[in-house]
Design a protein around this motif. Structure first.
Motif, PDB file in Angstrom:
ATOM      1  N   VAL A 183       0.877  -1.519  -0.161  1.00 59.81           N
ATOM      2  CA  VAL A 183       0.203   0.066  -0.182  1.00 59.81           C
ATOM      3  C   VAL A 183       0.850   1.220  -0.086  1.00 59.81           C
ATOM      4  CG1 VAL A 183      -1.753   1.012   1.031  1.00 59.81           C
ATOM      5  CG2 VAL A 183      -1.240  -1.597   1.332  1.00 59.81           C
ATOM      6  N   ARG A 184       0.599   2.286  -0.972  1.00 61.19           N
ATOM      7  CA  ARG A 184       1.591   3.203  -1.305  1.00 61.19           C
ATOM      8  C   ARG A 184       0.342   4.347  -0.684  1.00 61.19           C
ATOM      9  NH1 ARG A 184       3.447   6.496  -5.019  1.00 61.19           N
ATOM     10  NH2 ARG A 184       2.243   5.044  -7.107  1.00 61.19           N
ATOM     11  N   VAL A 185       1.065   5.347  -0.085  1.00 63.18           N
ATOM     12  CA  VAL A 185      -0.123   6.457   0.649  1.00 63.18           C
ATOM     13  C   VAL A 185       0.493   7.953   0.601  1.00 63.18           C
ATOM     14  CG1 VAL A 185      -1.459   4.961   2.040  1.00 63.18           C
ATOM     15  CG2 VAL A 185       0.644   6.625   2.939  1.00 63.18           C
ATOM     16  N   GLU A 186       0.414   8.714   0.583  1.00 64.66           N
ATOM     17  CA  GLU A 186       0.583  10.073   0.991  1.00 64.66           C
ATOM     18  C   GLU A 186      -0.113  11.002   1.626  1.00 64.66           C
ATOM     19  OE1 GLU A 186       0.886  13.965  -2.652  1.00 64.66           O
ATOM     20  OE2 GLU A 186       0.536  11.396  -3.873  1.00 64.66           O
ATOM     21  N   ARG A 187       0.899  11.825   2.024  1.00 70.62           N
ATOM     22  CA  ARG A 187      -0.186  12.686   2.756  1.00 70.62           C
ATOM     23  C   ARG A 187      -0.436  14.280   2.297  1.00 70.62           C
ATOM     24  NH1 ARG A 187       1.259  17.528   6.906  1.00 70.62           N
ATOM     25  NH2 ARG A 187       0.770  16.974   8.244  1.00 70.62           N
ATOM     26  N   VAL A 188      -1.458  14.654   2.325  1.00 70.81           N
ATOM     27  CA  VAL A 188      -2.067  15.991   1.018  1.00 70.81           C
ATOM     28  C   VAL A 188      -2.336  17.041   2.308  1.00 70.81           C
ATOM     29  CG1 VAL A 188      -2.330  14.871  -0.359  1.00 70.81           C
ATOM     30  CG2 VAL A 188      -3.687  14.905   0.748  1.00 70.81           C
TER      31      VAL A 188
END
Length: 303
Positions: free
Chosen positions: A268-273
């Motif tokens: 799983v790859r997540v990104e903080r926005v």
């Protein structure tokens, strides 16, 4: 009392802002002490009997999260007072596997708190201070001195839940994330929910009684870093697996996690926005996470 409502934050308390991956990251061990109030903005500044103040100081030294609790809708005189301890992590600080637990008892005298081994609680070991607690505890933040919305939305929600779930329900002090009021914490696993109305809170509580989470307004699990909470959320969303114990983040390096879900494992790859400032004078952390990839580790992409 100053009005500390978050009404200057667009979407606060309305469900318009995403609340995933926003559970407090610093709480895996817990100390709950019944105190009828009034509660100061910081609980350690409340006018307290010396044994209670000393217990709060010891909890802080050991990294145990302390909360005041009280019966919804009324102010029961104390003592006697209920005290609970618990651990919400699946692993202890030394890496031992742990099954989340709660224990508690009613004290005739606050001086009995001196016998509570908070070092053991912090280490994930039940100290034997009271018998095991079989039923969940459902904590609803109603800390008006901290944020007026927590009292305005939390207190009536606690009363409504109390009518359905009885003495499992307590009003509590600040749990983190005032802008998500009304907030619910389900112990012993430390599951956080926010922006709740009565229907959503009842659904979350009933799911927890079944050993499940409901993703609607699920903030995450206390004690886990926010990216880990996000990875768990996205795998549950993708697979439909809701059992609390059936999704585990095995590792997290930078923005990429390996997550076990049932019999499968996912990358799983997540990104903080960051959606930007919400308004003048707002110091709230408004960042959230978005999903960039969910893929089976055998290589079959499932985004």
């Amino acid at each position: 009392m100053a009005d500390r409502r978050c009404t200057h934050c667009p979407g606060s308390h309305t469900g318009e802002r995403p609340c995933l991956a926003s559970a407090t990251t610093k709480a895996r061990s817990w100390l709950l002490i019944e105190h009828p109030g009034p509660w100061a903005e910081r609980i350690e500044d409340t006018d307290l009997p010396e044994p209670v103040a000393e217990a709060l100081a010891r909890a802080a030294r050991h990294g145990v999260r302390a909360q005041f609790i009280r019966v919804p809708g009324r102010r029961r005189a104390t003592p006697p007072l209920w005290v609970y301890t618990g651990f919400s992590g699946d692993t202890a600080p030394d890496g031992r596997p742990v099954t989340p637990w709660l224990e508690g008892r009613e004290l005739a005298d606050p001086a009995e708190l001196a016998g509570l081994d908070l070092a053991s609680v912090a280490a994930g070991r039940a100290p034997g201070f009271g018998p095991p607690v079989a039923d969940p505890l459902l904590l609803v933040c109603a800390h008006g001195r901290r944020n007026a919305c927590c009292a305005r939305t939390g207190a009536p929600l606690a009363r409504a839940l109390g009518e359905r779930f009885g003495d499992q329900v307590w009003e509590t002090t600040h749990v983190g994330g005032d802008r998500y009021a009304a907030n619910l914490v389900c112990l012993p696993h430390g599951l956080y929910y926010g922006d709740l109305d009565e229907q959503g809170a009842v659904a979350a509580a009933r799911a927890y009684h079944r050993g499940e989470v409901t993703l609607d307004r699920y903030r995450g699990r206390a004690g886990l870093p926010e990216p880990v909470q996000a990875a768990e959320h996205f795998v549950r969303e993708h697979t439909g697996i809701v059992a609390v114990a059936d999704v585990t983040v095995e590792s997290m390096i930078a923005d990429t996690a390996v997550v076990r879900a049932g019999l499968a494992r996912y990358r799983v790859r997540v990104e903080r926005v960051d959606p930007g400032a919400c308004g003048p004078g707002c110091s709230e952390n408004l960042a959230t996470y978005v999903k960039r990839e969910v893929a089976l580790l055998n290589g079959a992409a499932l985004v």
